[in-house]
Every structure is written in C-alpha cells, then in structure tokens.
Design a protein around this motif. Sequence first.
Motif, PDB file in Angstrom:
ATOM      1  N   ALA A 120     -52.619  10.394  68.129  1.00 11.87           N
ATOM      2  CA  ALA A 120     -52.741  11.732  68.734  1.00 11.87           C
ATOM      3  C   ALA A 120     -51.487  12.563  68.478  1.00 11.87           C
ATOM      4  CB  ALA A 120     -52.999  11.602  70.229  1.00 11.87           C
ATOM      5  N   GLU A 121     -50.307  11.941  68.613  1.00 14.31           N
ATOM      6  CA  GLU A 121     -49.050  12.657  68.377  1.00 14.31           C
ATOM      7  C   GLU A 121     -48.923  13.053  66.904  1.00 14.31           C
ATOM      8  OE1 GLU A 121     -46.930  13.803  70.451  1.00 14.31           O
ATOM      9  OE2 GLU A 121     -47.708  12.872  72.274  1.00 14.31           O
ATOM     10  N   SER A 122     -49.375  12.172  66.025  1.00 13.22           N
ATOM     11  CA  SER A 122     -49.337  12.468  64.597  1.00 13.22           C
ATOM     12  C   SER A 122     -50.227  13.655  64.258  1.00 13.22           C
ATOM     13  CB  SER A 122     -49.766  11.240  63.800  1.00 13.22           C
ATOM     14  OG  SER A 122     -49.874  11.545  62.428  1.00 13.22           O
ATOM     15  N   GLU A 123     -51.429  13.657  64.809  1.00  7.86           N
ATOM     16  CA  GLU A 123     -52.363  14.759  64.539  1.00  7.86           C
ATOM     17  C   GLU A 123     -51.848  16.074  65.122  1.00  7.86           C
ATOM     18  OE1 GLU A 123     -56.029  13.322  66.109  1.00  7.86           O
ATOM     19  OE2 GLU A 123     -56.466  12.062  64.355  1.00  7.86           O
ATOM     20  N   LYS A 124     -51.228  15.988  66.301  1.00  7.10           N
ATOM     21  CA  LYS A 124     -50.650  17.182  66.921  1.00  7.10           C
ATOM     22  C   LYS A 124     -49.539  17.741  66.045  1.00  7.10           C
ATOM     23  CE  LYS A 124     -48.027  18.677  70.993  1.00  7.10           C
ATOM     24  NZ  LYS A 124     -47.384  18.218  72.256  1.00  7.10           N
ATOM     25  N   CYS A 125     -48.702  16.849  65.512  1.00  7.10           N
ATOM     26  CA  CYS A 125     -47.606  17.283  64.646  1.00  7.10           C
ATOM     27  C   CYS A 125     -48.139  18.002  63.417  1.00  7.10           C
ATOM     28  CB  CYS A 125     -46.759  16.080  64.228  1.00  7.10           C
ATOM     29  SG  CYS A 125     -45.474  16.469  63.015  1.00  7.10           S
ATOM     30  N   ARG A 126     -49.138  17.390  62.786  1.00  9.71           N
ATOM     31  CA  ARG A 126     -49.681  18.012  61.577  1.00  9.71           C
ATOM     32  C   ARG A 126     -50.307  19.372  61.883  1.00  9.71           C
ATOM     33  NH1 ARG A 126     -53.959  19.103  58.592  1.00  9.71           N
ATOM     34  NH2 ARG A 126     -53.723  18.973  56.304  1.00  9.71           N
ATOM     35  N   GLU A 127     -51.019  19.474  62.984  1.00 13.38           N
ATOM     36  CA  GLU A 127     -51.638  20.750  63.356  1.00 13.38           C
ATOM     37  C   GLU A 127     -50.584  21.831  63.567  1.00 13.38           C
ATOM     38  OE1 GLU A 127     -54.005  19.974  66.775  1.00 13.38           O
ATOM     39  OE2 GLU A 127     -55.501  18.764  65.689  1.00 13.38           O
ATOM     40  N   GLU A 128     -49.513  21.477  64.285  1.00 15.80           N
ATOM     41  CA  GLU A 128     -48.450  22.453  64.545  1.00 15.80           C
ATOM     42  C   GLU A 128     -47.703  22.795  63.266  1.00 15.80           C
ATOM     43  OE1 GLU A 128     -47.743  24.184  67.239  1.00 15.80           O
ATOM     44  OE2 GLU A 128     -49.510  23.288  68.183  1.00 15.80           O
ATOM     45  N   PHE A 129     -47.478  21.804  62.427  1.00 15.87           N
ATOM     46  CA  PHE A 129     -46.796  22.014  61.152  1.00 15.87           C
ATOM     47  C   PHE A 129     -47.591  22.989  60.287  1.00 15.87           C
ATOM     48  CE2 PHE A 129     -45.833  21.090  56.750  1.00 15.87           C
ATOM     49  CZ  PHE A 129     -44.473  20.798  56.723  1.00 15.87           C
ATOM     50  N   VAL A 130     -48.875  22.710  60.118  1.00 10.78           N
ATOM     51  CA  VAL A 130     -49.722  23.560  59.287  1.00 10.78           C
ATOM     52  C   VAL A 130     -49.859  24.948  59.909  1.00 10.78           C
ATOM     53  CG1 VAL A 130     -52.088  23.893  58.431  1.00 10.78           C
ATOM     54  CG2 VAL A 130     -50.966  21.650  58.220  1.00 10.78           C
ATOM     55  N   ARG A 131     -50.048  25.015  61.233  1.00 10.90           N
ATOM     56  CA  ARG A 131     -50.181  26.309  61.896  1.00 10.90           C
ATOM     57  C   ARG A 131     -48.937  27.174  61.639  1.00 10.90           C
ATOM     58  NH1 ARG A 131     -51.172  24.598  66.573  1.00 10.90           N
ATOM     59  NH2 ARG A 131     -53.441  24.806  66.500  1.00 10.90           N
ATOM     60  N   SER A 132     -47.779  26.569  61.694  1.00 13.86           N
ATOM     61  CA  SER A 132     -46.539  27.310  61.448  1.00 13.86           C
ATOM     62  C   SER A 132     -46.464  27.793  60.010  1.00 13.86           C
ATOM     63  CB  SER A 132     -45.327  26.422  61.766  1.00 13.86           C
ATOM     64  OG  SER A 132     -45.259  26.121  63.141  1.00 13.86           O
ATOM     65  N   MET A 133     -46.760  26.936  59.075  1.00 14.12           N
ATOM     66  CA  MET A 133     -46.680  27.319  57.664  1.00 14.12           C
ATOM     67  C   MET A 133     -47.752  28.343  57.294  1.00 14.12           C
ATOM     68  SD  MET A 133     -44.030  25.892  56.447  1.00 14.12           S
ATOM     69  CE  MET A 133     -44.254  26.167  54.687  1.00 14.12           C
ATOM     70  N   GLU A 134     -48.901  28.265  57.937  1.00 16.04           N
ATOM     71  CA  GLU A 134     -49.950  29.255  57.682  1.00 16.04           C
ATOM     72  C   GLU A 134     -49.576  30.621  58.238  1.00 16.04           C
ATOM     73  OE1 GLU A 134     -53.494  28.529  56.301  1.00 16.04           O
ATOM     74  OE2 GLU A 134     -52.039  27.183  55.377  1.00 16.04           O
ATOM     75  N   ASP A 135     -48.654  30.640  59.190  1.00 17.10           N
ATOM     76  CA  ASP A 135     -48.200  31.889  59.794  1.00 17.10           C
ATOM     77  C   ASP A 135     -46.954  32.384  59.068  1.00 17.10           C
ATOM     78  OD1 ASP A 135     -47.714  34.064  61.392  1.00 17.10           O
ATOM     79  OD2 ASP A 135     -47.022  32.897  63.129  1.00 17.10           O
ATOM     80  N   ASP A 136     -47.155  32.920  57.873  1.00 19.37           N
ATOM     81  CA  ASP A 136     -46.077  33.520  57.091  1.00 19.37           C
ATOM     82  C   ASP A 136     -44.974  32.512  56.765  1.00 19.37           C
ATOM     83  OD1 ASP A 136     -44.847  35.606  55.716  1.00 19.37           O
ATOM     84  OD2 ASP A 136     -43.728  36.274  57.486  1.00 19.37           O
ATOM     85  N   PHE A 137     -45.368  31.294  56.402  1.00 21.71           N
ATOM     86  CA  PHE A 137     -44.441  30.260  55.944  1.00 21.71           C
ATOM     87  C   PHE A 137     -43.288  30.043  56.929  1.00 21.71           C
ATOM     88  CE2 PHE A 137     -46.131  32.303  52.005  1.00 21.71           C
ATOM     89  CZ  PHE A 137     -46.960  31.261  51.608  1.00 21.71           C
ATOM     90  N   ASN A 138     -43.654  29.808  58.181  1.00 23.22           N
ATOM     91  CA  ASN A 138     -42.650  29.628  59.230  1.00 23.22           C
ATOM     92  C   ASN A 138     -42.098  28.200  59.189  1.00 23.22           C
ATOM     93  OD1 ASN A 138     -41.071  29.540  61.508  1.00 23.22           O
ATOM     94  ND2 ASN A 138     -42.702  30.068  62.940  1.00 23.22           N
ATOM     95  N   THR A 139     -41.121  27.984  58.325  1.00 18.48           N
ATOM     96  CA  THR A 139     -40.536  26.648  58.176  1.00 18.48           C
ATOM     97  C   THR A 139     -39.808  26.214  59.443  1.00 18.48           C
ATOM     98  OG1 THR A 139     -38.572  27.636  57.138  1.00 18.48           O
ATOM     99  CG2 THR A 139     -40.311  26.803  55.669  1.00 18.48           C
ATOM    100  N   ALA A 140     -39.253  27.159  60.188  1.00 18.86           N
ATOM    101  CA  ALA A 140     -38.566  26.806  61.440  1.00 18.86           C
ATOM    102  C   ALA A 140     -39.548  26.170  62.417  1.00 18.86           C
ATOM    103  CB  ALA A 140     -37.920  28.045  62.056  1.00 18.86           C
ATOM    104  N   GLY A 141     -40.740  26.736  62.520  1.00 22.00           N
ATOM    105  CA  GLY A 141     -41.762  26.166  63.388  1.00 22.00           C
ATOM    106  C   GLY A 141     -42.236  24.817  62.895  1.00 22.00           C
ATOM    107  N   ALA A 142     -42.329  24.664  61.576  1.00 19.94           N
ATOM    108  CA  ALA A 142     -42.743  23.385  60.995  1.00 19.94           C
ATOM    109  C   ALA A 142     -41.723  22.297  61.312  1.00 19.94           C
ATOM    110  CB  ALA A 142     -42.908  23.530  59.482  1.00 19.94           C
ATOM    111  N   ILE A 143     -40.442  22.627  61.222  1.00 20.92           N
ATOM    112  CA  ILE A 143     -39.391  21.656  61.535  1.00 20.92           C
ATOM    113  C   ILE A 143     -39.413  21.311  63.021  1.00 20.92           C
ATOM    114  CG2 ILE A 143     -36.876  21.392  61.698  1.00 20.92           C
ATOM    115  CD1 ILE A 143     -36.693  22.839  59.000  1.00 20.92           C
ATOM    116  N   ALA A 144     -39.694  22.292  63.866  1.00 19.48           N
ATOM    117  CA  ALA A 144     -39.801  22.025  65.310  1.00 19.48           C
ATOM    118  C   ALA A 144     -40.906  21.009  65.596  1.00 19.48           C
ATOM    119  CB  ALA A 144     -40.066  23.326  66.064  1.00 19.48           C
TER     120      ALA A 144
END
Length: 496
Positions: free
Chosen positions: A361-385
Amino acid sequence: MALMVYNTLTREKEPFVPVLPGRVGIYLCGPTVYKPSHIGHAVGPIIFDAIKRYLVYRGFKVTWVVNVTDVDDKLIIEAAKQNIPTLELAERVTKDYLAAMRKLHVKGIDVMPKASEHIPDIVRIIQQLIDRGVAYQSGGDVYFDVMKDSDYGKLSNRRVEEQEGQRDLQSKEKRNASDFALWKEAKPDEPDDVKYDSPWGKGRPGWHIECSAMSSRYLGETFDIHGGGMDLIFPHHENEVAQSESASGKVFAKYWLHHGLTRVNTKKISKSDMDPEMQAALAKMTLNRLLENYSGELIRFFILSTHYRRPIEYSEAEIDSKKKGLENFYRLFERVERISGSSAYEQVREDAPIQSAALVAESEKCREEFVRSMEDDFNTAGAIAALFEFGSSINRFAEQERLETGGDPSPKADVLSATRRLVALARVIGIFLEPPPSASVADDGTAQKAMGVLIEIRKHLKKKKDFESADLLRNLLADRKILLEDHPDGTTWRLG
C-alpha cells in the motif's frame, strides 16, 4: 491522468499533446563557452534531463538537443585576452562542461550542435528572411525588421520599444532601433577563425539566429518543447520566435518551458551587469569547484528539490541541508543491506515482489504521488517528497519488525524489495543511478580495519561509562567527515 505543462507563451498550464503522436522534440539553449561553467549552467540540463527521463518513462520517444554557442562576441574578447584562437578556447570550455555534465548524470542529450558547424543552415534562413521582406542588408550586416512582424512580443508580452537592440542603433545602419542583427560584418581586427563567408561578405551570425537554425535542423520547423532560463525569454527567445516563424510561416515551438534563475544572497545570476561581489560569489560556484566539494548526485538532488519554475537559492547552508536529506536515503540503503545482505541498487524494478500488504500500500501510494507530481508540470520537488515518505515507511516497517535483531526472513525480503521499488522510481528522474562513493572503501581494507579498532575503543569507553571520552572520539571523527552510527547490532561508519 493528463500531463500538464506551464506554457510561457500562453501563461497557462496546458495538456501536453506532442506535435507527432508518441514522439517529443526538445531544444534547450546551452552554454556560451567562453568561461568555466557555474552552477547556473547546470540547472537547465539537470531539469531537462529529468524531464526527458520522465517522458521516456511515459512511453514517448524523445529527441533532446542542447546547443553550444561557440561563435559570439564574448568568446572573441576572452580569447584575445588569453591570446589563443577563439575556437580553441571554445573547445576547452566545452570539454570541461561535458565532463561536468557526466558527473551530474546528465546523460540524455541526443545532439549537441555547435554554431560554428552550422553556418550554411544559418545563412539559408537569413536568405529566406530577406526573400520574404522581413530582413534587410545594411552594409555587411543583416537585420531583422521587427516592424514587419505583427506578432512580435507575444512570448515576452513586451512592446517593440523595449527591445534591447535599441541601444545598438548607430547612424542609419538600422531602420528601427529595435531591429536585431542576423549577420554581423567582420571587423578588421577580429581573428580569421570567426570570419565566415556569406552572400553579404565575411562575418558571423547573430546569437538568436544560431538557435533557430540548429533547432530546426534537428527537430524540424515545428517542435514540441523549447526550454531555457527565464532570463532568455526576452530578447533571445522572443527573437527566435519572430525570425523562425517569419521564415517558415509555421509555429516554431508549441510549448515554452522556462526555469527559474540561480540566486546568491537574493540576487539573480544574469549574464551581464554583475557587481564585483556577485562575480566573486559566482567564481566560487564554478561546476569544477563544486564537484570537488560535492558529489554530482548531491548537486542534482539540490536542484531537483525545487520546482523548476522557482528560483534556486544557492548557499552552502542550502546544499548542506539537501545533503542531510540525501543522506537519509543513503542510511536507509545501508540499513537494508545490513538486514538483507543485498544491495538496494541491484535488481531494481518497480514491481519487486512484496508480501506485506502494508508495504504494498505504501509503495502504491508513493508511485501515485510521484506520478501525480510529475504530471503536474514536472514537479520534481513533489516527486522527491513522495520518495521521502516511502523511505520513512520502510524504516518504520524495519523497526516494527525488529529486522536488525533477527526475525522472520520474509519481512527482510520485503524491506529489500520495497527499497528497490523506491530506487526504481527515483531513477525516473536520474537519482540513485549508482551507489555513492562513500558506500564502500576502495582500498586494501586498511581503512576498514583502522575504523574497526576505533569503534572497539569507543565501545570499551562506553562500557567503562566514560561517555565524555566516547563522545570526544565520535566528534573528532565527525569533524573529519567520518560518521559513526549506532544500531541494535553494533556500530557502523561512513564518510559524511
């Protein structure tokens, strides 16, 4: 989930739809190679390397072009100061720049054209502009007539009267103060290696036309993404749009992505008018100097920890702060290796098998947040978070299962797989591609043996309750960038 990008041209976030389905062309303005590159020159390549990696991850076939400006007034002046040929200086600085890019893991550049090697392409476009009546010859110079371009100013949203070229108006050489040079007549005292033949006599191209020629040469007259620093929006990118679209009659670049500038003491680093204090600060930030003191991965992590459209606030304190964050990951990787006996850098995959429902569950949550951040104007800061959160979850799992003091082998395998999933995602933006140098000691084992002795001495001191001496030993090592870390099953060390 649609990929959204902020387009400077429209000043809005827009769905990313490439010109050709499944293919993306990116052009990034590269360095003018007359002086050693500083940290500001690393920002664009690192950001767009991460962008390319993510687009490839999304399934696009990407061609990324970064030019080298090796024909420019600054080069001529600097080469004269050093009493060397202009192109020799350009070659030396380019070589150092590329060496720095390798250390920063900027590996995605497909084509790196030099202006000096594309004079025929430049001459061809200038002739097209003359034939279309939007450029004119004045003596041995050729200028773009901005009054003939009704759209001029659409990228920067500035009036024609604000064009920097107005201060270059001399006598009656130009029709309008805001017209800019496409071709510059060679001066008698200039070196021969920057004098090129053209229909208008010997000379050299203007800066703006170089990028128009090289981008269209490798990406076509219309391509997807044009990038660069915000300081290039006007006049450089504005002039690129004007001359390119006037020559082809087509849209030049569909999306314009501009990254924030690097700031020192709240001042932005620009290409001119720097005070002596800023120049001194900039000299300390040459990439070669930085890479002597910091790893390429740390500098990359530092830059990607800020959204690309925001300014990069440079200071040693800021880098040290990001270093602590990066070391949190390194400690996790070392911990997982102690627990599992295997490296998190090997057999990396996003779907590494995990039995624990909580870790899945934590892994899937991480991937969702990572992708959501990158899909939002390549937000690498959010992906790292998102990666930080997942790393914390893995650490908590290891503690709850008491994996460092024995326990069931199944959770140990899970913590290894979860960490490999984390590394797989991080690699999408070019982080954790290889173990840090401090993760192992590349010598004959002497250092490891010596540190083992010091750790035993400290253990003995603590057993005798001489905590003051034990702390002194630890602090003395820390002052020398050797960090001791206590764990339930013993003490380890690493370079800080």
